[in-house]
Motif scaffolding. Structure first.
Motif, short mmCIF file in Angstrom:
data_model
loop_
_atom_site.label_atom_id
_atom_site.label_comp_id
_atom_site.label_asym_id
_atom_site.label_seq_id
_atom_site.Cartn_x
_atom_site.Cartn_y
_atom_site.Cartn_z
N VAL A 283 10.17 46.66 73.16
CA VAL A 283 11.31 46.45 74.07
C VAL A 283 11.89 47.78 74.52
N ASP A 284 12.00 48.74 73.61
CA ASP A 284 12.52 50.06 73.98
C ASP A 284 11.64 50.73 75.03
N GLN A 285 10.34 50.57 74.89
CA GLN A 285 9.41 51.16 75.85
C GLN A 285 9.58 50.53 77.23
N LEU A 286 9.74 49.20 77.28
CA LEU A 286 9.96 48.53 78.56
C LEU A 286 11.23 49.03 79.23
N LYS A 287 12.31 49.13 78.46
CA LYS A 287 13.58 49.58 79.01
C LYS A 287 13.50 51.04 79.46
N ARG A 288 12.81 51.86 78.68
CA ARG A 288 12.69 53.28 79.02
C ARG A 288 11.90 53.45 80.32
N ARG A 289 10.80 52.72 80.46
CA ARG A 289 10.01 52.82 81.69
C ARG A 289 10.80 52.32 82.89
N ALA A 290 11.54 51.23 82.70
CA ALA A 290 12.35 50.68 83.79
C ALA A 290 13.42 51.68 84.23
N GLY A 291 13.94 52.46 83.28
CA GLY A 291 14.95 53.46 83.62
C GLY A 291 14.39 54.70 84.28
N GLU A 298 11.28 47.20 88.86
CA GLU A 298 11.04 46.01 89.68
C GLU A 298 10.00 45.08 89.04
N ARG A 299 9.10 45.66 88.21
CA ARG A 299 8.04 44.84 87.59
C ARG A 299 8.43 44.35 86.20
N LEU A 300 9.60 44.73 85.70
CA LEU A 300 10.00 44.33 84.36
C LEU A 300 10.11 42.81 84.27
N ARG A 301 9.38 42.22 83.32
CA ARG A 301 9.41 40.78 83.11
C ARG A 301 9.57 40.49 81.62
N TRP A 302 10.68 39.81 81.29
CA TRP A 302 10.92 39.50 79.89
C TRP A 302 10.07 38.35 79.40
N GLN A 348 13.61 39.39 86.44
CA GLN A 348 13.14 39.78 85.11
C GLN A 348 12.76 38.56 84.26
N TRP A 349 13.24 37.39 84.62
CA TRP A 349 12.87 36.19 83.88
C TRP A 349 11.48 35.69 84.24
N GLY A 350 10.88 36.23 85.31
CA GLY A 350 9.53 35.82 85.68
C GLY A 350 9.43 34.33 85.92
N ARG A 351 8.50 33.67 85.22
CA ARG A 351 8.26 32.24 85.41
C ARG A 351 8.87 31.40 84.28
N THR A 352 9.83 31.99 83.57
CA THR A 352 10.42 31.29 82.43
C THR A 352 10.98 29.93 82.82
N TRP A 353 11.80 29.90 83.86
CA TRP A 353 12.49 28.65 84.22
C TRP A 353 11.53 27.65 84.85
N LEU A 354 10.50 28.15 85.52
CA LEU A 354 9.48 27.26 86.09
C LEU A 354 8.73 26.54 84.97
#
Length: 376
Positions: A283-291, A298-302, A348-354
């Motif tokens: 998770v830290d790596q995802l947040k660091r890259r996004a920052g 724009e590509r961050l997907r949880w 960032q939620w991607g296809r979660t709700w779908l």
């Protein structure tokens, strides 16, 4: 009607659980052909100059009959080299097989088409003459994020090459090719096929042996809860399992995994004690890259699973723990976690709700939607 290819002069029986990339690697090695030449002779590559798409991981489609004829397999044996037999029970496969029209990214994130995990001991083979020569199986279910343990050898799967540090069979774009560097012959099926920068014209690939335990970094012990979870997941993929039961459970895991990642570390206490560092790092790596870069943000997907088998195991164990809660306890957990999450409308939620809407149980859908309405 196009003419079927001639049977190859020698064949190989698929190994238990083996996938299409693995069989083509072993067969091309036995016949002393490049994978590309084998693709052409088995009907997987339909014209000169074309490429063999990673979409064949999902199903052989109209190439099934030709491939089965050339490799001397039955159509059922050939189909089992793909993920198609699991599509009824695992919604990401069916959604990748039948993407929405004009969708830019047709492959679901919960199917690995840009790389694969692997078990070095499986690749080493069982000691038989044929596997000493051509290696053991690259298993098709290693392409599913929910498979994180090799049950035969009771070890976490690996995802990276110890020499080049890239994922095995890596591509920059999901589903772009069935195998990397397929025009290159002479490589053992267990060798890393990743292209490396700065190499000489005579060495364009990494070439490290992925079946050697000596080069692999140490891994943590598998906890009893992770072992039970992997066994349950494998059972749910079994053809004897009710497809609706399996589909709903995998959807629940996906939804809860997205919520855990988006709100991490709020749900740390739902994950195995002592192993959460791997998920922290992910998770830290995802947040660091996004920052650091706008395109990464724009590509961050949880709702995307970690590449690491250990991090995925921790995430799924936490998701399974949430799913096992009684309804009042689940609602309370969501009440404490969701206020720190991004808005429901966030990409960032991607296809979660779908997935929640289409494949979840009514009870889970009602509980999550009520919590999302209150706190997002």
């Amino acid at each position: 009607m196009s003419r079927l290819p001639e049977p190859l002069p020698r064949a190989l029986a698929p190994l238990p659980g083996e996938g299409l990339p693995g069989l083509t690697l072993r067969l091309s090695h036995r016949l002393d052909l490049s994978p590309t030449m084998l693709f052409a002779r088995t009907g997987l590559q339909t014209s000169k100059g074309s490429y063999t798409s990673g979409r064949l991981l999902l199903a052989l489609g109209d190439r099934l009959t030709a491939f089965a004829q050339a490799t001397q397999l039955t159509p059922v044996e050939a189909a089992r080299l793909t993920l198609a037999p699991d599509s009824e029970r695992y919604p990401p496969i069916s959604m990748s097989l039948h993407p929405r029209p004009n969708r830019f990214f047709p492959y679901d994130l919960w199917v690995f088409t840009a790389f694969t995990r692997y078990c070095p001991r499986c690749l080493l083979g069982d000691g038989s003459v044929i596997q000493q020569r051509h290696g053991g199986p690259w298993k098709i279910r290693w392409r599913l994020p929910v498979i994180f343990i090799c049950q035969d050898h009771q070890t976490f799967l690996r995802d990276g090459c110890p020499r080049c540090q890239r994922s095995a069979h890596a591509f920059d774009q999901a589903g772009s090719r069935l195998l990397p560097l397929s025009p290159h012959g002479g490589l053992h099926p267990a060798q890393c096929r990743n292209r490396e920068t700065g190499l000489t014209p005579t060495r364009q690939f990494c070439g490290a042996r992925l079946d050697s335990m000596a080069a692999q970094p140490p891994q943590p012990e598998i906890t009893p809860s992770l072992w039970r979870l992997q066994n349950r997941i494998t059972d749910l993929l079994n053809e004897a399992t009710d497809p609706l039961e399996a589909s709903r459970y995998f959807t629940g895991l996906r939804v809860m995994s997205a919520i855990l990642q988006a709100t991490w570390p709020q749900g740390r206490h739902f994950t195995p004690t002592g192993l959460s560092d791997a998920l922290d790092e992910h998770v830290d790596q995802l947040k660091r890259r996004a920052g650091e870069r706008k395109d990464h943000a724009e590509r961050l997907r949880w709702d995307a699973p970690p590449r690491s088998a250990v991090a995925t195991a921790i995430l799924l164990d936490g998701a399974a723990t949430l799913l096992a809660l009684e309804r009042p306890a689940l609602r309370e957990a969501l009440r404490t976690m969701l206020p720190s999450a991004p808005a429901k409308s966030s990409k960032q939620w991607g296809r979660t709700w779908l997935h929640l809407k289409k494949h979840a149980s009514t009870q889970l859908r009602d509980d999550v939607e009520a919590a999302v309405a209150n706190y997002l």
